[in-house]
Motif scaffolding. Structure first.
Motif, PDB file in Angstrom:
ATOM      1  N   GLN A  88      11.546   7.204 -28.466  1.00  0.00           N
ATOM      2  CA  GLN A  88      10.321   7.257 -27.670  1.00  0.00           C
ATOM      3  C   GLN A  88       9.560   8.560 -27.934  1.00  0.00           C
ATOM      4  OE1 GLN A  88      10.410   8.256 -23.641  1.00  0.00           O
ATOM      5  NE2 GLN A  88       8.799   6.839 -23.036  1.00  0.00           N
ATOM      6  N   THR A 205      -2.454  14.644 -25.334  1.00  0.00           N
ATOM      7  CA  THR A 205      -3.071  13.366 -24.956  1.00  0.00           C
ATOM      8  C   THR A 205      -2.218  12.152 -25.349  1.00  0.00           C
ATOM      9  OG1 THR A 205      -4.302  13.380 -27.031  1.00  0.00           O
ATOM     10  CG2 THR A 205      -5.454  14.234 -25.103  1.00  0.00           C
ATOM     11  N   GLU A 207       0.227   9.138 -25.641  1.00  0.00           N
ATOM     12  CA  GLU A 207       0.745   8.286 -24.571  1.00  0.00           C
ATOM     13  C   GLU A 207       1.348   7.031 -25.195  1.00  0.00           C
ATOM     14  OE1 GLU A 207      -2.026   8.328 -21.181  1.00  0.00           O
ATOM     15  OE2 GLU A 207      -1.351   6.256 -20.831  1.00  0.00           O
ATOM     16  N   ASP A 209       3.330   3.526 -23.817  1.00  0.00           N
ATOM     17  CA  ASP A 209       3.735   2.758 -22.625  1.00  0.00           C
ATOM     18  C   ASP A 209       3.475   3.551 -21.343  1.00  0.00           C
ATOM     19  OD1 ASP A 209       4.584   0.794 -24.339  1.00  0.00           O
ATOM     20  OD2 ASP A 209       6.672   1.461 -24.347  1.00  0.00           O
ATOM     21  N   GLY A 210       2.339   4.204 -21.269  1.00  0.00           N
ATOM     22  CA  GLY A 210       1.985   4.956 -20.066  1.00  0.00           C
ATOM     23  C   GLY A 210       2.710   6.279 -19.924  1.00  0.00           C
ATOM     24  N   GLU A 211       3.603   6.612 -20.848  1.00  0.00           N
ATOM     25  CA  GLU A 211       4.373   7.865 -20.765  1.00  0.00           C
ATOM     26  C   GLU A 211       3.694   8.958 -21.561  1.00  0.00           C
ATOM     27  OE1 GLU A 211       7.545   8.792 -19.502  1.00  0.00           O
ATOM     28  OE2 GLU A 211       7.381   6.983 -18.273  1.00  0.00           O
ATOM     29  N   LYS A 212       3.606  10.156 -20.977  1.00  0.00           N
ATOM     30  CA  LYS A 212       3.082  11.314 -21.712  1.00  0.00           C
ATOM     31  C   LYS A 212       4.212  12.305 -21.927  1.00  0.00           C
ATOM     32  CE  LYS A 212      -1.799  11.537 -20.808  1.00  0.00           C
ATOM     33  NZ  LYS A 212      -2.873  12.459 -20.570  1.00  0.00           N
TER      34      LYS A 212
END
Ligand code: HEM
Length: 390
Positions: A88, A205, A207, A209-212
């Motif tokens: 990830q 910035t 991202e 799957d909505g993860e930062k």
């Protein structure tokens, strides 16, 4: 075999290749008793097929060992992650290394920087290519790409070296780590509100799957990137120049036929990579090359030794053009394969071409000592004194 006959691993030797050649033939998976470095039993892997197997099997050979040593200085470290967490994180940062970014960096960053460095000495007819080109060029490229001011590149180079040598000087390594973060913090914060066309912006910035990325992961990545980008390509470029300058006929052939430059780069990476050893730890009992490695043992994968394995590369100890195309392991393999390898190849290709264009009749300076490629964890020449026509 008596103990005295067993190849002895000496981490301080500047020339490990003769020992590694013996290891390949006499004990390809070598067991080492605890040393000053590590009281645990460790193993060293020296053949191509075993090295490939260990690097690809992340469930058995974990990268977490990298957190023990260099992780102290770098923080949250991609090199030390495994499995889904690694995948990830890698997806988030890999975006910054996409091929389309590389094209842009070549024209906007890489080409102008190498020309500026050569402008400074071209009229002299002589230079030390390490002091005047290779030690400055990749660190300037990485600063420009990351988005830190170019005038601070020497400071970055110093921090990169101090972080890398942290295991030898803990206080200095930790101070460099803190200072680098303090320097980067205002730049990272500024990019959150005012995005620019640079890698820090990509990181804040990014991202998936909505993860930062968390702050710890952003600074961990930046602390790795400077040494990873600065300390590696610079030495490999010195190794390629040394190979060519020691073989004037080949240098003339490559100067006349630039389609050979990619082959020069791949053969140099195989023959003398700047990073000849990487680390893993066995997460469970394992068998490699007929040897049982118990769970919990650090494992050194000697990619430098593996890339000279005579069962895969004829005359593996020799640098020579015209070999059949074969992949090498200089950038690793498996999930942790070097993220910067396309950038490294680009820097090497552009850098070598511009040097060959701008330093005609380049040759070793006979009044100076010849370059010597040396080192254990990092390998490269400390000086390359050359003469050329003006
Ligand atoms: C000739 C130059 C280079 C060499 C020989 C080299 C070698 C390597 C090797 C062997 C690995 C794998 C480590 C492992 O499996 O534990 C690696 C990983 C990595 N390299 Fe490079 N590298 C070079 C240039 C670069 C550059 C220019 C960058 C970035 C600007 C870079 C960034 C990275 C990163 C971020 C990783 C970690 C990837 C991961 O853990 O998923 N490298 N490199």
């Amino acid at each position: 075999m008596s103990d005295t006959d067993i190849p002895h691993l000496d981490f301080t030797t500047p020339q490990p290749y003769p020992t590694w050649a013996r290891m390949r033939s006499e004990c390809p998976v070598m067991h080492n008793d605890g040393s000053d470095w590590d009281s645990r039993v460790t193993y060293s892997i020296s053949t191509f097929s075993d090295a490939e197997k260990v690097m690809r099997d992340w469930e058995t050979f974990s990268s977490s060992v990298n957190a023990e040593v260099i992780g102290q200085y770098m923080g949250d470290l991609i090199l030390a992650m495994n499995g889904p967490e690694h995948r990830q994180y890698r997806n988030l940062v890999a975006h910054a290394f996409r091929a389309s970014a590389l094209d842009r960096w070549d024209t906007d960053v890489v080409v102008p920087l190498i020309h500026q460095l050569i402008d400074k000495f071209q009229a002299d007819g002589k230079a030390d290519l390490v002091a005047q080109v290779t030690s400055k060029y990749p660190v300037q490229v990485i600063c420009a790409i990351v988005g830190v001011p170019l005038e601070d590149f020497e400071q970055f180079h110093q921090w990169a070296e101090e972080i890398n040598t942290g295991p030898f000087d803990h206080e200095r390594g930790m101070a460099a780590s803190r200072n680098m973060r303090a320097y980067l913090e205002p730049i990272v914060e500024a990019r959150r509100t005012d995005p620019r066309d640079d890698l820090i912006t990509d990181l804040v910035t990014a991202e998936v799957d909505g993860e930062k990325l968390t702050d710890e992961k952003i600074y961990g990545f930046l602390r790795l990137l400077l040494p990873a980008g600065a300390e590696t390509t610079f030495r490999t470029m010195g190794n390629a120049l040394t190979a060519l300058l020691e073989r004037p006929d080949e240098l003339a052939r490559v100067t006349a036929d630039r389609s050979l430059v990619p082959e020069v780069i791949e053969e140099t990476l195989r023959w003398e990579t700047s990073v000849p050893m990487i680390s893993r730890i066995s997460a469970k009992d394992a068998e490699v090359g007929g040897v049982t490695i118990p769970s919990g043992c650090p494992v050194s994968v000697l990619v430098g030794a593996a890339d000279r394995d005579e069962t895969r590369f004829d005359d593996g100890e020799e640098w020579k053009l015209g070999r059949p195309t074969q992949t090498h392991l200089a950038f690793g393999t498996g999930p942790h394969q070097c993220l910067g390898m396309h950038l490294a190849r680009l820097e090497l290709r552009t850098g070598l071409n511009v040097i060959l264009d701008r330093l005609p009749n380049m040759r070793l300076d006979p009044s100076q000592p010849a370059p010597v490629i040396e080192g254990y964890a990092f390998r490269g020449p400390t000086a390359i004194p050359v003469l050329f026509d003006v």
